[in-house]
Design a protein around this motif. Sequence first.
Motif, PDB file in Angstrom:
ATOM      1  N   SER A 160     118.727  36.505  28.901  1.00  0.00           N
ATOM      2  CA  SER A 160     118.643  36.183  30.141  1.00  0.00           C
ATOM      3  C   SER A 160     118.554  34.228  30.263  1.00  0.00           C
ATOM      4  O   SER A 160     117.914  34.281  32.010  1.00  0.00           O
ATOM      5  CB  SER A 160     116.750  37.179  30.721  1.00  0.00           C
ATOM      6  OG  SER A 160     116.189  36.255  30.200  1.00  0.00           O
ATOM      7  N   SER A 161     118.583  34.501  29.562  1.00  0.00           N
ATOM      8  CA  SER A 161     118.234  32.473  29.807  1.00  0.00           C
ATOM      9  C   SER A 161     117.081  31.499  31.065  1.00  0.00           C
ATOM     10  O   SER A 161     117.641  31.262  31.886  1.00  0.00           O
ATOM     11  CB  SER A 161     119.596  32.288  30.676  1.00  0.00           C
ATOM     12  OG  SER A 161     121.631  32.287  29.282  1.00  0.00           O
ATOM     13  N   GLY A 162     116.213  32.147  30.697  1.00  0.00           N
ATOM     14  CA  GLY A 162     115.271  32.102  31.705  1.00  0.00           C
ATOM     15  C   GLY A 162     115.153  32.608  32.435  1.00  0.00           C
ATOM     16  O   GLY A 162     114.065  32.085  33.484  1.00  0.00           O
ATOM     17  N   ALA A 163     115.923  33.457  33.068  1.00  0.00           N
ATOM     18  CA  ALA A 163     115.415  34.841  34.428  1.00  0.00           C
ATOM     19  C   ALA A 163     114.842  35.893  33.700  1.00  0.00           C
ATOM     20  O   ALA A 163     115.033  36.962  34.207  1.00  0.00           O
ATOM     21  CB  ALA A 163     116.933  35.210  34.727  1.00  0.00           C
TER      22      ALA A 163
ATOM     23  N   HIS B  15     118.046  28.244  39.874  1.00  0.00           N
ATOM     24  CA  HIS B  15     118.359  29.263  38.717  1.00  0.00           C
ATOM     25  C   HIS B  15     120.396  29.240  38.529  1.00  0.00           C
ATOM     26  O   HIS B  15     120.518  29.714  38.462  1.00  0.00           O
ATOM     27  CB  HIS B  15     117.850  30.600  38.491  1.00  0.00           C
ATOM     28  CG  HIS B  15     117.853  30.548  37.171  1.00  0.00           C
ATOM     29  ND1 HIS B  15     117.266  30.799  35.772  1.00  0.00           N
ATOM     30  CD2 HIS B  15     119.444  31.956  37.086  1.00  0.00           C
ATOM     31  CE1 HIS B  15     117.333  31.330  34.683  1.00  0.00           C
ATOM     32  NE2 HIS B  15     119.307  32.052  35.464  1.00  0.00           N
TER      33      HIS B  15
ATOM     34  N   SER C  54     122.484  27.962  36.455  1.00  0.00           N
ATOM     35  CA  SER C  54     122.616  27.602  35.661  1.00  0.00           C
ATOM     36  C   SER C  54     123.927  28.995  34.949  1.00  0.00           C
ATOM     37  O   SER C  54     123.443  29.842  34.962  1.00  0.00           O
ATOM     38  CB  SER C  54     122.373  27.233  34.183  1.00  0.00           C
ATOM     39  OG  SER C  54     121.700  28.479  33.179  1.00  0.00           O
TER      40      SER C  54
ATOM     41  N   ARG D 191     120.250  37.069  34.031  1.00  0.00           N
ATOM     42  CA  ARG D 191     120.656  35.436  34.484  1.00  0.00           C
ATOM     43  C   ARG D 191     121.016  36.085  35.760  1.00  0.00           C
ATOM     44  O   ARG D 191     120.620  34.971  36.539  1.00  0.00           O
ATOM     45  CB  ARG D 191     121.147  35.822  33.127  1.00  0.00           C
ATOM     46  CG  ARG D 191     121.528  34.031  33.200  1.00  0.00           C
ATOM     47  CD  ARG D 191     122.228  34.055  32.166  1.00  0.00           C
ATOM     48  NE  ARG D 191     123.300  31.987  32.673  1.00  0.00           N
ATOM     49  CZ  ARG D 191     123.581  32.074  31.301  1.00  0.00           C
ATOM     50  NH1 ARG D 191     124.037  32.614  30.628  1.00  0.00           N
ATOM     51  NH2 ARG D 191     124.445  30.097  31.744  1.00  0.00           N
TER      52      ARG D 191
ATOM     53  N   MET E 154     119.401  36.417  38.936  1.00  0.00           N
ATOM     54  CA  MET E 154     118.835  35.251  39.651  1.00  0.00           C
ATOM     55  C   MET E 154     120.088  34.624  40.115  1.00  0.00           C
ATOM     56  O   MET E 154     119.164  33.739  41.079  1.00  0.00           O
ATOM     57  CB  MET E 154     117.871  34.635  38.307  1.00  0.00           C
ATOM     58  CG  MET E 154     117.254  33.824  38.460  1.00  0.00           C
ATOM     59  SD  MET E 154     115.811  32.749  37.469  1.00  0.00           S
ATOM     60  CE  MET E 154     114.295  34.160  38.361  1.00  0.00           C
TER      61      MET E 154
ATOM     62  N   ASN F  62     121.451  30.365  43.546  1.00  0.00           N
ATOM     63  CA  ASN F  62     120.293  30.469  43.345  1.00  0.00           C
ATOM     64  C   ASN F  62     120.475  28.559  43.727  1.00  0.00           C
ATOM     65  O   ASN F  62     120.245  28.611  41.771  1.00  0.00           O
ATOM     66  CB  ASN F  62     120.161  31.147  42.890  1.00  0.00           C
ATOM     67  CG  ASN F  62     118.521  30.665  43.503  1.00  0.00           C
ATOM     68  OD1 ASN F  62     117.513  30.241  43.820  1.00  0.00           O
ATOM     69  ND2 ASN F  62     117.007  31.626  42.182  1.00  0.00           N
TER      70      ASN F  62
END
Lengths: 244, 244
Positions: free
Chosen positions: A51-54, B142, B144, A23, A26, B139
């Motif tokens: 990773s909350s979406g990473a 991403h 958040s 995370r 990213m 970035n």
Amino acid sequence: MQIQPVVILVQPQLAENMGMTARAMMNCGLYQLRLVSPRENHLSDKAVSASSGADEILQNAVVYASTQEAVADLQQVYATTARHRDQIKVVHNAASAAKDITRQCQNGVKCGILFGPERTGLNNDDVALSDAVVEIPLNPKHCSLNLSQAVLLVGYEWYKQQIDTPDTYLSTNGTEIADKEKLFNFFEFMEDKLQNNKNYQDDEKRPRMIRNLHNIFQRSQITTQELNTLYGIINHLSDNLQKK
Amino acid sequence: MQIQPVVILVQPQLAENMGMTARAMMNCGLYQLRLVSPRENHLSDKAVSASSGADEILQNAVVYASTQEAVADLQQVYATTARHRDQIKVVHNAASAAKDITRQCQNGVKCGILFGPERTGLNNDDVALSDAVVEIPLNPKHCSLNLSQAVLLVGYEWYKQQIDTPDTYLSTNGTEIADKEKLFNFFEFMEDKLQNNKNYQDDEKRPRMIRNLHNIFQRSQITTQELNTLYGIINHLSDNLQKK
């Protein structure tokens, strides 16, 4: 993708930390992760969730058996550690390392940044494998940092080197900063409305009062939209005054 | 304690995040925490455990019912947010904000930095209460960020302004960088040992070979300790050569 440094976690313990590292990477536009003998599974639900979406970074991560193998194809390796005092070594703070890495990448040099295990940090042999040490400047009285936070701070410094945005600016919401003529017109309008004010009528006090008013508004970089708001308010107030 | 900015969490949700914020603050030498209507208890076991030893910051934290009350005694307030586009506002990146806050503190101005709730960030009214906006460059694909990570990055920039350490240096472990005379003596010693080398005997190749050798060692800022190591190695190798 532009050439960018590889992030290498040496013997990371917790899946959650690997996920949070992905995370943080990213967040900073870093996408290449290598893992040396991770203790937990970097593709576990725990890791992916952290990773909350990473998770694409976790999925593309490459696992190695040793640090030596993980850096074999790299040309310049940085070791993030506070413990290097017994080695003769170039030390960068995180910002300086970010500049150096950016310059190396621009020159086509393949770079990697090592981060050690959670509890112990990098061992001396891994530090000796690297070309330079990276130190993150932090309060010496409390500098224990989560692994992913160390990656975040180094990554953040790297990301700052990749962008070219102003350090500070006035966000004007589509309106323009008033030019001096518009501002002077407003001052005249305001002074016109002040004709009946006691201080304004006092020839000695007037110049100072006017300068004060000018300074208040000139410190603010008033926009044309805001000038209109101010015109409206002063008109409203002076209308009310007249009605009294 | 030097004058430093107050960290203000507006309606933080999770005790864990308040604890991690305290930890991040202590990492950066920031000690004054205010909480506006926290949802969970900032002194719970969860919060204290997440603070990793920074619980004194939690214990000294002051709770307020509204943002307005939390900033009432401050003179300069910064809002950390990515959402300010509809307001006419000075925007700093984190590094510029850190410089500005440091300058303000040096001038005796009481400063505070607002951080919004985990999910929503600061609302427009809280942003409007502040004098300037702080944006953390990340970035855009991403960006958040965990609440405590936002505090860490802003705090890190602040801490960097408080210290005066070199960006980069050679950590020499108590030994000195060799002066040129010591280095030239070593080069002569090395060349002496090379008398029997084929390339060294070739009058055309010798100058280039010598320059190459000089450059290898001159790029490294060799220390006197390292020179001794090199003397030892070359002696050992040439002894072995003679024994053959």
